[in-house]
Design a protein around this motif. Structure first.
Motif, PDB file in Angstrom:
ATOM      1  N   ALA A 230      37.632  20.172  39.832  1.00  0.00           N
ATOM      2  CA  ALA A 230      38.397  20.920  39.205  1.00  0.00           C
ATOM      3  C   ALA A 230      38.579  20.525  37.922  1.00  0.00           C
ATOM      4  O   ALA A 230      38.924  19.983  37.123  1.00  0.00           O
ATOM      5  CB  ALA A 230      39.076  19.009  40.075  1.00  0.00           C
TER       6      ALA A 230
ATOM      7  N   LYS B 224      38.619  19.218  46.056  1.00  0.00           N
ATOM      8  CA  LYS B 224      37.364  19.065  44.748  1.00  0.00           C
ATOM      9  C   LYS B 224      37.135  17.787  44.131  1.00  0.00           C
ATOM     10  O   LYS B 224      37.687  17.064  43.818  1.00  0.00           O
ATOM     11  CB  LYS B 224      38.038  20.284  43.825  1.00  0.00           C
ATOM     12  CG  LYS B 224      38.000  22.200  44.592  1.00  0.00           C
ATOM     13  CD  LYS B 224      38.251  22.879  43.365  1.00  0.00           C
ATOM     14  CE  LYS B 224      38.534  24.349  43.836  1.00  0.00           C
ATOM     15  NZ  LYS B 224      38.768  25.354  42.391  1.00  0.00           N
TER      16      LYS B 224
ATOM     17  N   THR C 284      42.305  22.781  45.529  1.00  0.00           N
ATOM     18  CA  THR C 284      42.008  21.355  44.291  1.00  0.00           C
ATOM     19  C   THR C 284      41.996  20.246  44.552  1.00  0.00           C
ATOM     20  O   THR C 284      41.226  19.483  43.818  1.00  0.00           O
ATOM     21  CB  THR C 284      42.597  21.503  43.374  1.00  0.00           C
ATOM     22  OG1 THR C 284      43.059  22.647  42.828  1.00  0.00           O
ATOM     23  CG2 THR C 284      42.045  21.164  41.749  1.00  0.00           C
TER      24      THR C 284
ATOM     25  N   TYR D 147      42.806  15.848  38.816  1.00  0.00           N
ATOM     26  CA  TYR D 147      43.524  17.138  39.174  1.00  0.00           C
ATOM     27  C   TYR D 147      42.977  16.882  40.619  1.00  0.00           C
ATOM     28  O   TYR D 147      45.341  17.853  41.547  1.00  0.00           O
ATOM     29  CB  TYR D 147      42.720  18.544  38.659  1.00  0.00           C
ATOM     30  CG  TYR D 147      43.320  19.203  37.271  1.00  0.00           C
ATOM     31  CD1 TYR D 147      44.630  18.934  37.322  1.00  0.00           C
ATOM     32  CD2 TYR D 147      41.987  18.741  36.392  1.00  0.00           C
ATOM     33  CE1 TYR D 147      44.907  19.001  35.676  1.00  0.00           C
ATOM     34  CE2 TYR D 147      42.433  18.817  34.745  1.00  0.00           C
ATOM     35  CZ  TYR D 147      43.667  19.450  34.642  1.00  0.00           C
ATOM     36  OH  TYR D 147      43.619  19.725  33.041  1.00  0.00           O
ATOM     37  N   GLY D 148      41.901  16.628  41.547  1.00  0.00           N
ATOM     38  CA  GLY D 148      42.339  16.762  42.343  1.00  0.00           C
ATOM     39  C   GLY D 148      43.456  15.599  43.294  1.00  0.00           C
ATOM     40  O   GLY D 148      43.657  16.008  44.258  1.00  0.00           O
TER      41      GLY D 148
ATOM     42  N   THR E 254      39.969  27.305  38.987  1.00  0.00           N
ATOM     43  CA  THR E 254      40.524  27.390  40.016  1.00  0.00           C
ATOM     44  C   THR E 254      41.103  28.283  41.509  1.00  0.00           C
ATOM     45  O   THR E 254      41.169  27.767  42.069  1.00  0.00           O
ATOM     46  CB  THR E 254      42.571  27.641  38.548  1.00  0.00           C
ATOM     47  OG1 THR E 254      42.539  26.863  37.834  1.00  0.00           O
ATOM     48  CG2 THR E 254      43.454  27.596  39.914  1.00  0.00           C
TER      49      THR E 254
END
Length: 363
Positions: A49, A44, A41, A248-249, A54
């Motif tokens: 992401a 990404k 992740t 998230y990245g 996932t």
């Protein structure tokens, strides 16, 4: 005459070994799954992401997440280092002094004091947050790294005292008594005799305190003073929840960056950590230089009247539990043959002396 040589075929692994191998492999995979998600992740982009993807590899590998995470966490990393280094060293020194006094320089009520100190290990941090907040506010200590250092030092004393006390209980009382005979007081005995052989316990305590202070979030949340003046855990929390849309990245990259110091500590010092925990549970007894020699009692070290029992057998090392062949009053050393007729004694890898063996014992 020709002698036939028989070759034994290697033993095939049984079902037990196969099952153990499968279970270990499954455990490794289970532990590495979160690491895989973090790593994948972190490369990404924001569009890639997504929780629905996932387990997939990135469609486009990007590295800007790492640069963004580093820019936001670099200050917190430095502040965390400023927190964990002094708090680990101070709590280790206080725990060492407490352990020495409670094990080798006992006073009336020492067991009661030790029990009261251990109570601090069983009090949940959540239960003392309100009293601590009132104490810090009334004492006008302020919030920031200096307050967190105080918190971790105080709450590190019970576990460090326990570790050092248990370690010092394995040190023979004759060593302390010999220091007293030589005129050393409590402080001199601790500094000159006990402290040099405390390296294994210091390694354990420093690793433990370093990890505990580095990963702490609760104390940092209450007393850290915010993400701009607190440790890296606050900065990481701000990185993960600081925007409307979760990045998230960058969050995964930041988590990996924040975990590097503790990971490096365990990789570099992990074997010393295990060895320090096991220190004192096993001792080594040097055997007499001549095979079949009778047991002899000798004296070593620079102090007088330190009894030592030698085992029987060939030259080398023999492991024995405390209270075993050497008796609980015998001083147990690591020893090795340096040269013919010369033996060097160790206590937990610290050189004590070199002595000259004789046919009847030690000079």
């Amino acid at each position: 005459m020709t002698q036939a040589l028989t070759m034994r075929s290697p033993r095939r692994p049984g079902w037990g070994q196969t099952v153990r191998f499968i279970l270990l492999l499954a455990s490794v995979v289970l532990v590495l799954i979160p690491v895989y998600v973090l790593l994948v992740t972190s490369f990404k982009g924001s569009a890639d992401a997504d929780p629905s993807r996932t387990w997939y590899l990135p469609e486009v590998w990007v590295t800007k997440n790492w640069s963004n995470a580093w820019n936001q966490l670099s200050g917190g990393l430095l502040r965390s280092l400023a927190l964990v280094i002094p708090s680990s060293i101070i709590s280790a020194m206080l725990g060492s002094a407490n352990g020495f006094v409670l094990s080798k320089w006992r006073f009336p009520g020492a067991n009661v004091v030790f029990t009261l100190i251990l109570f601090g290990m069983f009090i949940p941090y959540q239960a003392v947050m309100i009293p601590l907040m009132r104490l810090v506010t009334s004492a006008d200590l302020g919030f920031g790294i200096h307050t967190l250092i105080l918190m971790h030092v105080v709450y590190g004393i019970p576990i460090t005292t326990l570790i050092f006390r248990n370690y010092y209980e394995t040190i023979p009382n004759e060593l302390i008594e010999a220091a007293r005979v030589d005129g050393a007081g409590m402080l001199r005995t601790y500094v000159s005799v006990v402290l040099p052989i405390s390296v294994p316990s210091f390694v354990v305590v420093l690793i433990w305190q370093f990890t505990s202070a580095w990963n702490d979030f609760l104390f940092a949340l209450f007393f850290g003073g915010g993400a701009q003046s607190g440790p890296v855990t606050l900065a990481l929390n701000n990185l993960a929840h600081g925007s409307i849309l979760a990045d998230y990245g960058a969050s995964m990259s930041g988590a990996l960056i924040a975990s590097v110091p503790t990971l490096a500590v365990y990789i570099l010092l992990g074997k010393y950590f295990v060895g320090g925990l096991m220190a004192g549970s096993e001792v080594a007894m040097p055997l007499s230089p001549s095979r079949g020699a009778q047991e002899a009692r000798g004296r070593g070290c620079h102090m007088q009247d330190l009894p030592r029992r030698w085992g029987v057998g060939s030259p080398g090392l023999e492991r024995a539990r405390p209270g075993g062949p050497g008796s609980k009053h015998s001083l147990s050393f690591w020893s090795q043959q340096l040269q013919p007729g010369r033996i060097q004694f160790f206590w937990n890898s610290v050189v004590l002396t070199q002595v000259q063996p004789t046919s009847e014992g030690l000079l």
